[in-house]
Design a protein around this motif. Structure first.
Motif, mmCIF file in Angstrom:
data_model
loop_
_atom_site.group_PDB
_atom_site.id
_atom_site.type_symbol
_atom_site.label_atom_id
_atom_site.label_comp_id
_atom_site.label_asym_id
_atom_site.label_seq_id
_atom_site.Cartn_x
_atom_site.Cartn_y
_atom_site.Cartn_z
ATOM 1 N N ILE B 121 -9.033 0.142 10.327
ATOM 2 C CA ILE B 121 -7.572 0.089 10.258
ATOM 3 C C ILE B 121 -7.066 -1.055 11.135
ATOM 4 C CG2 ILE B 121 -5.491 1.367 10.880
ATOM 5 C CD1 ILE B 121 -7.106 3.923 10.153
ATOM 6 N N LEU B 154 3.223 4.246 10.585
ATOM 7 C CA LEU B 154 1.864 4.766 10.405
ATOM 8 C C LEU B 154 1.208 5.026 11.754
ATOM 9 C CD1 LEU B 154 -0.128 5.358 8.099
ATOM 10 C CD2 LEU B 154 -0.991 3.032 8.319
ATOM 11 N N GLU B 157 0.103 8.452 12.940
ATOM 12 C CA GLU B 157 -0.948 9.096 12.159
ATOM 13 C C GLU B 157 -2.321 8.491 12.418
ATOM 14 O OE1 GLU B 157 0.419 9.428 7.919
ATOM 15 O OE2 GLU B 157 2.332 9.017 8.910
ATOM 16 N N VAL B 158 -2.372 7.245 12.841
ATOM 17 C CA VAL B 158 -3.686 6.587 12.915
ATOM 18 C C VAL B 158 -4.049 6.102 14.309
ATOM 19 C CG1 VAL B 158 -3.559 5.814 10.524
ATOM 20 C CG2 VAL B 158 -2.777 4.303 12.338
ATOM 21 N N LEU B 169 -8.223 6.311 4.355
ATOM 22 C CA LEU B 169 -6.899 6.934 4.448
ATOM 23 C C LEU B 169 -6.464 7.464 3.083
ATOM 24 C CD1 LEU B 169 -5.155 4.201 6.625
ATOM 25 C CD2 LEU B 169 -5.949 6.437 7.386
ATOM 26 N N SER B 170 -5.418 8.299 3.097
ATOM 27 C CA SER B 170 -4.875 8.764 1.824
ATOM 28 C C SER B 170 -4.121 7.610 1.158
ATOM 29 C CB SER B 170 -3.919 9.921 2.065
ATOM 30 O OG SER B 170 -2.717 9.429 2.624
ATOM 31 N N GLN B 173 -0.935 6.585 2.903
ATOM 32 C CA GLN B 173 -1.239 5.931 4.179
ATOM 33 C C GLN B 173 -1.798 4.539 3.943
ATOM 34 O OE1 GLN B 173 -3.829 9.004 5.666
ATOM 35 N NE2 GLN B 173 -2.345 9.607 7.238
ATOM 36 N N GLN B 174 -2.653 4.423 2.903
ATOM 37 C CA GLN B 174 -3.211 3.101 2.590
ATOM 38 C C GLN B 174 -2.093 2.112 2.275
ATOM 39 O OE1 GLN B 174 -6.271 2.865 -0.353
ATOM 40 N NE2 GLN B 174 -7.557 4.416 0.601
ATOM 41 N N ARG B 176 1.000 2.240 3.265
ATOM 42 C CA ARG B 176 1.736 1.885 4.474
ATOM 43 C C ARG B 176 0.898 0.948 5.352
ATOM 44 N NH1 ARG B 176 3.218 7.128 7.078
ATOM 45 N NH2 ARG B 176 2.072 8.146 5.404
ATOM 46 N N LEU B 177 -0.429 1.141 5.293
ATOM 47 C CA LEU B 177 -1.300 0.209 6.021
ATOM 48 C C LEU B 177 -1.133 -1.206 5.455
ATOM 49 C CD1 LEU B 177 -3.546 -0.309 8.094
ATOM 50 C CD2 LEU B 177 -5.209 0.274 6.320
ATOM 51 N N ALA B 203 4.527 10.892 -0.653
ATOM 52 C CA ALA B 203 4.174 9.575 -0.126
ATOM 53 C C ALA B 203 5.214 8.541 -0.554
ATOM 54 C CB ALA B 203 2.788 9.171 -0.615
ATOM 55 N N LYS B 206 8.230 8.662 1.631
ATOM 56 C CA LYS B 206 7.986 8.016 2.932
ATOM 57 C C LYS B 206 8.109 6.504 2.822
ATOM 58 C CE LYS B 206 5.547 10.878 6.044
ATOM 59 N NZ LYS B 206 4.284 11.446 6.503
#
Lengths: 459, 272, 429
Positions: B121, B154, B157-158, B169-170, B173-174, B176-177, B203, B206
């Motif tokens: 990440i 994020l 969460e990480v 990641l989900s 989340q991916q 947002r990454l 998601a 968000k």
């Protein structure tokens, strides 16, 4: 005669096909639509049952005939010939009998031998004729049985298809049988070898001189079987090959995958494939003809003495051989990285080069490593280049300018020419072969697994 | 107004324009061809700074193609050809002397399918700052990564698993990454190509919330299939149809009182 | 507050540091590209050197220097009724004498006889046996010159090099030059290279035995691996249940394709020759060993070709009530055949170039006649190359290169056929 027998089997099968098909046609005329299978399947069923079992029978017969007759022959020899004779002497006698039987008489043979040769010849004749008779009977019987089973409701199609399936399963299993054959035969001969030479000497000994004495009283009569210098030689040459091939292959793949346009790719890829298609004996000759002298000349330019069969020359040529292998596998691996990765990196403002070195190569690394492992296994198992360009004498050194020998070179030199299977010299080749097989198998399994895992990741 | 509070880029002001904000990106007579096939016809579109512009339209209408022109991602497709003029802050981005690497650092992009690199990440976010030399030391790099992840909501969460792979990641989340990754190089414009189409509703919510927050600092252009999404996140909307820009205007006008019949048909669900 | 025109150059672009960094980044980009290009150029150059050195040394073997001699078949020396056992040595000696009519020194004649190939007696014997009417006649005949003189004519042995560094001394060369002056020396196409069998004398050695041996071995290889490979592939692709057993078979086939070829040679030696008692050096055994190596290749390409046939075809045939076997035999297999053939030809081309396993089963024997069948001792093209490469005579260097060019010619032809088939017959779905 055997040729005619095969022809007879073919003709018989064709006949069976017509017999079966006309039977099927008869059913159709008699019963109309109330027949299970079409006539052609009755024919095919008959043909396959007449032809295939007989063919297998004849092939087995031909395979085993010789050894059976030989067993009988040895058993029938008078005690005066066989008493106290070693297996090697017995096989000499047998080959003399064979020579006499086929009319190649060099010196005056003893009456026992002549008698045995007559027996041998007559048994061979009997066996051949017996084979023909048995095969013809088998075909007649098969045709009769097949014909009696045929009836309007006979499921000829299913029967035929079942037979086809059995044949297909057998073919698929044959691949397993080959592997099994390799493992069993190599292990068997290696065990014979290790009963003569202790494994500790083979795996840890530093001295490799497998020549056996011509006379029993000769000095160093048994030879030395320490294979360590052979293994190190193999590793030295394979390492040189990888040192040449990995940078060149990887850089070529990078260029092809990312920098070259479709037109350039279309020209260069086939050229690299040509390099991959050149037989290894050609590379071997190239090493002897061009590379080794060039390496020597270059050495003498700097005042360095380089052996004519230096590991460097053999390894460099082997590197050229595995180069296309590495470049095409790396190219595949780089191409397999999803476009989204490439786009993601480029959209960040990365240059092409940065995208390659920081995103694509790390992502493709497992595939590339798998490719390099496969190439290493190739390099270790490669024979002709080293047989022609590397040394014959085992030499425990890491100096690439000296000559070293490899596992494959030793196997070839130990087994070329007439071989008997009862001395450690011959058998040591099988022990080397077993080591080679196990090592390359491990490398291959590992590499294929890595490549497969890698592919799954992006599918 | 937002742009008046800006301190990061001092050379920005409200230029006289038909929009209420300064035009960050301007396309003039943009035509795009894939081989012989023309994908976009004479697109003229101005995109205002620090607001969200949604590009909507049925599939194959050319909205993604237009988006990819704005950071020249179409360069990576061999057969693609672009004519006309696209200006970023008045500079032609198709000028041969322009450095495409520099352009893409200013115009970030988030793709339809989350595409984190198969790295950790931390490395995913640090990638951009590293290649562009934005951090002078490890501490600064860590700071940029944290700031970007915070901006992409994020971080919480990480933060304990920065060394784990980004691909673990989900989906939400991916994505947002990927947004954090784009933010990390401090772009001025962020292009989003249907960023929620591969995500579930939670998601998606968000990400939409995130887009609303990012609007304060970035010019955002989002291609979306969902008119509800366009209505929720954007201030202005452009409707594309068959490679033509049909209509552009404030989002609520487009959805309530469109001028063109085609737009009306589309937003009321007659086709699309 | 700046005006909008100033915004064309945002702050980041003006920074010297950033511009410098970007220059460095582009330089790295160009470096990588350069290295890539250099690697490719190196690879292609290596291929060029490989082919170039083979052609440079090999082209000379496609021509052969001949000398015209006048032969009188004296009935005293050769019996018309039994021409096979005539004294051809004396006939050749007589011909050499006619070649140098004014020479009376036996030493000169001795040297002169070395110009004519050692195999001249055999050539004559074969001619007379084929045509006994020649007995008692006198005719002129072109025979190859022996290897050193052939090399001299081709310039491999240089006349102006120091006498002690070449294989022919000045006297020998001047003797040979008298023949050249009389126009008896001629260089012409060397058909013997293709139509003669092996020989200890380079000027007579040819590839026919090896070509026939390779043909037989490939025939056996094809007959075994083609049907078995297709059957195995159909089973694995269309019928096999997905279970551990088929997984093992699959892994096994993939691994078999990567086993070093010499291991197959060991298997052939231990099983086919030692256990089954099949004859050494026979194309049968060679073909069997090669088929073990071709089998995985054919299985893999056949499976790929079967996979490429779209499922809609299978469904359509199943839908009209065809059995699974009928679907495959009537529809899938015919559509997959081009791919299978292409793969098979490529597999056979690989087998044609394979050397190591054939050495182990003894297909490197010295044989002066082509094999008459699959059970008779034979060599193959690659093993013949190996034998010649090992021979000390200078003339074999060129012949080895020429043999390699012949082998490569066969390989190129096979691959060209495969490419043609693929382009011509393969259907894209």
């Amino acid at each position: 005669m055997t040729g005619y027998l095969f022809l007879a089997i073919l003709l018989f099968s064709l006949t069976a096909f017509y017999v079966g098909r006309s039977a099927g046609n008869g059913f159709v005329t008699a019963n109309g639509r109330n027949v299970h299978s079409r006539p052609i399947y009755h024919g095919a069923f008959a043909a396959i049952w007449v032809g295939v079992p007989t063919l297998i029978l004849v092939l087995l017969w031909l395979l085993l005939e010789d050894s059976v007759i030989e067993q009988l022959l040895v058993a029938s020899l008078p005690a005066s010939l066989t008493d106290g004779a070693s297996p090697a002497q017995i096989s000499l006698i047998v080959s003399e009998i064979r020579n006499v039987a086929s009319g190649r008489i060099f010196s005056e043979p003893s009456p026992e031998i002549v008698a045995a040769a007559e027996r041998y010849a007559s048994w061979g004749m009997i066996a051949r004729w017996a084979m023909v008779v048995v095969a013809l009977c088998a075909m007649a019987l098969a045709l009769f049985l097949a014909r009696t089973r045929m009836a309007p409701q006979f499921r000829a199609r299913q029967a035929f298809e079942r037979t086809l399936t059995i044949m297909m399963v057998f073919s698929a299993t044959a691949a397993i049988l080959v592997t099994l054959g390799i493992v069993v035969s190599l292990t068997y001969e290696s065990l014979l070898f290790f009963s003569m030479v202790p494994p500790t000497e083979f795996f840890f000994g530093l001295n490799w001189e497998p020549q056996i004495a011509i006379r029993d009283d000769q000095v160093a009569g048994t030879g030395a079987f320490g294979a360590v210098p052979v293994f190190t030689g193999t590793l030295l040459i394979a390492s040189i090959a990888l040192l040449v091939a990995v940078p060149l292959g990887l850089m070529s793949a990078i260029y092809l995958a990312e920098f070259a346009d479709a037109r350039v790719r279309g020209v260069i890829k086939p050229i690299l494939e040509i390099l991959a298609g050149v037989p290894t004996v050609v590379y071997g000759f190239f090493a002897v003809l061009t590379v080794a002298p060039a390496v020597r000349d270059a050495g003498s330019l700097f005042g360095i003495a380089i052996s004519p069969n230096s590991a460097l020359a053999a390894g460099a040529v082997m590197g050229i051989m595995i180069l296309p292998f590495i470049s095409s596998l790396s190219d595949d691996a780089i191409q397999a990285v999803p476009r989204a990765m490439r786009d993601g990196s480029l959209a960040m403002g990365a240059t092409k080069g940065e995208t390659i070195t920081r995103v694509l190569l790390p992502a493709a690394l497992p595939g590339i490593v798998g490719g390099i492992l496969l190439a290493a296994s190739r390099a270790i198992g490669e024979t002709m280049i080293v047989v022609m360009a590397a040394g014959l004498t085992a030499n425990l050194t890491a100096n690439p300018l000296e000559g070293v020998t490899t596992v494959t070179v030793q196997i070839v030199t130990l087994l070329i020419g007439d071989t008997s299977f009862d001395n450690p010299k011959t058998l040591s080749a099988f022990a080397l072969g077993l080591v080679l097989f196990v090592v390359t198998l491990c490398l291959n399994v590992l590499a294929l697994r890595i490549v497969q895992k890698y592919r799954e990741r992006y599918e | 107004m937002d742009q008046m509070t800006n301190t990061r880029f001092d050379a920005v002001t409200a230029a006289p324009h038909n929009h209420s904000t300064h035009a960050k990106v301007v396309g003039q007579d943009v035509n795009v061809f894939y081989g012989d096939k023309q994908a976009l016809f004479d697109i003229n579109l101005s995109i205002g700074e620090r607001q969200v512009t949604a590009l909507i339209g049925p599939s194959g209408c050319g909205k993604s193609t237009f988006l990819r022109c704005l950071n020249r991602m179409n360069d990576t497709i061999d057969i693609c050809r672009v004519t006309g003029k696209i200006e970023l802050d008045g500079g032609d981005i198709y000028d041969p002397s322009l450095d495409v690497v520099e352009l893409r650092a200013r115009v970030g992009m988030v793709f339809q399918k989350p595409n984190p690199f198969p790295k950790s990440i931390f490395e995913n976010v640090a990638y951009g700052p590293r290649i562009h030399g934005l951090a002078s030391g490890k501490a600064e790099l860590e700071e940029i990564v944290e700031r970007s992840l915070r901006k992409a909501s994020l971080w919480e969460e990480v933060k304990d698993r920065l060394a784990e792979s980004g691909t673990g990641l989900s989906g939400g989340q991916q994505q947002r990454l990927c947004i954090a990754r784009a933010i990390a190089v401090s772009p001025e414009v962020i292009l989003m190509d249907e960023p929620c189409s591969a995500l579930d509703p939670i998601a998606t919510a968000k990400i939409e919330e995130l887009i609303n927050e990012l609007r304060e600092n970035y010019t955002i252009i989002i291609v979306t299939h969902s008119m509800q999404q366009a209505a929720r996140v954007s201030q202005r909307t452009a409707f594309f149809h068959l490679g033509v820009l049909v209509e552009e205007g404030p989002t609520d006008e487009i959805f309530t009182t469109p001028k063109d019949q085609r737009t009306m048909d589309y937003v009321t669900g007659r086709f699309g | 507050m700046a005006v909008s025109t100033a915004q064309t150059t945002p702050p980041r672009q003006t920074s010297d540091r950033a511009a410098q960094l970007r220059r460095r980044r582009y330089a790295a980009d160009r470096r990588l590209k350069f290295f890539g290009l250099a690697a490719i150029v190196t690879a292609i150059a290596l291929l060029g050197i490989l082919l170039g050195s083979l052609i440079l040394t090999g082209y000379q073997a496609f021509v052969q220097t001949h000398v015209t001699i006048e032969v009188a078949i004296d009935p005293e020396l050769v019996d018309r009724d039994n021409p096979a056992s005539g004294n051809y040595r004396a006939v050749v000696a007589d011909a050499v004498q006619r070649l140098f009519p004014e020479a009376d020194d036996p030493a000169v004649l001795q040297e002169g006889s070395r110009i004519v190939t050692n195999g001249a007696q055999v050539i004559l014997r074969n001619m007379v046996v084929g045509n006994p009417g020649l007995v008692g006649t006198t005719f002129s005949l072109q025979v190859p010159v022996s290897d050193p003189y052939d090399q001299l004519t081709k310039g491999v042995i240089q006349r102006d090099s120091p006498e002690n560094r070449r294989r022919l001394n000045d006297a020998q060369i001047s003797l040979y030059e008298t023949l050249e002056e009389r126009g008896l020396i001629e260089t012409r196409a060397n058909w013997a290279l293709l139509f003669n069998a092996d020989s200890r004398f380079p000027e007579l050695a040819g590839l026919s035995g090896a070509i026939v041996g390779s043909f037989y071995a490939l025939l056996v290889c094809f007959l075994i691996s083609f049907p078995m490979g297709i059957a195995a592939a159909i089973y694995l692709e269309e019928f096999a249940p997905k279970n551990r057993w088929t997984d093992i078979v699959e892994v096994n086939i993939n691994n078999l394709a990567a086993v070093p070829s010499i291991v197959f040679g060991l298997l052939g030696l231990a099983v086919f020759i030692q256990l089954f008692g099949l004859p050494r050096s026979a194309p049968l055994v060679g073909g069997m060993v090669l088929s073990l190596m071709t089998l995985p290749t054919i299985i893999i390409v056949t499976r790929a070709a079967l996979k490429a046939v779209p499922p809609s075809i299978r469904e359509a045939a199943l839908g009209v009530g065809a059995s699974k076997h009928e679907v495959i035999l009537h529809h899938v297999l015919p559509l997959a055949i081009p791919g299978i053939l292409t793969g098979t030809i490529i597999g056979l081309a690989q087998a044609l170039g394979e050397t190591a396993p054939l050495l182990l089963i003894g297909m490197n024997a010295f044989l002066t006649s082509p094999p008459g069948g699959i059970m008779e001792p034979a060599t193959a093209l690659p093993t013949q190359i190996f034998i010649w490469a090992d021979s000390p005579e200078r003339g074999f260097v060129a012949r080895t290169s020429a043999a390699i060019l012949v082998l490569l010619g066969f390989l190129i032809t096979m691959n060209a056929i495969a490419i043609y088939l693929r382009a011509r017959l393969e259907r894209r779905w």
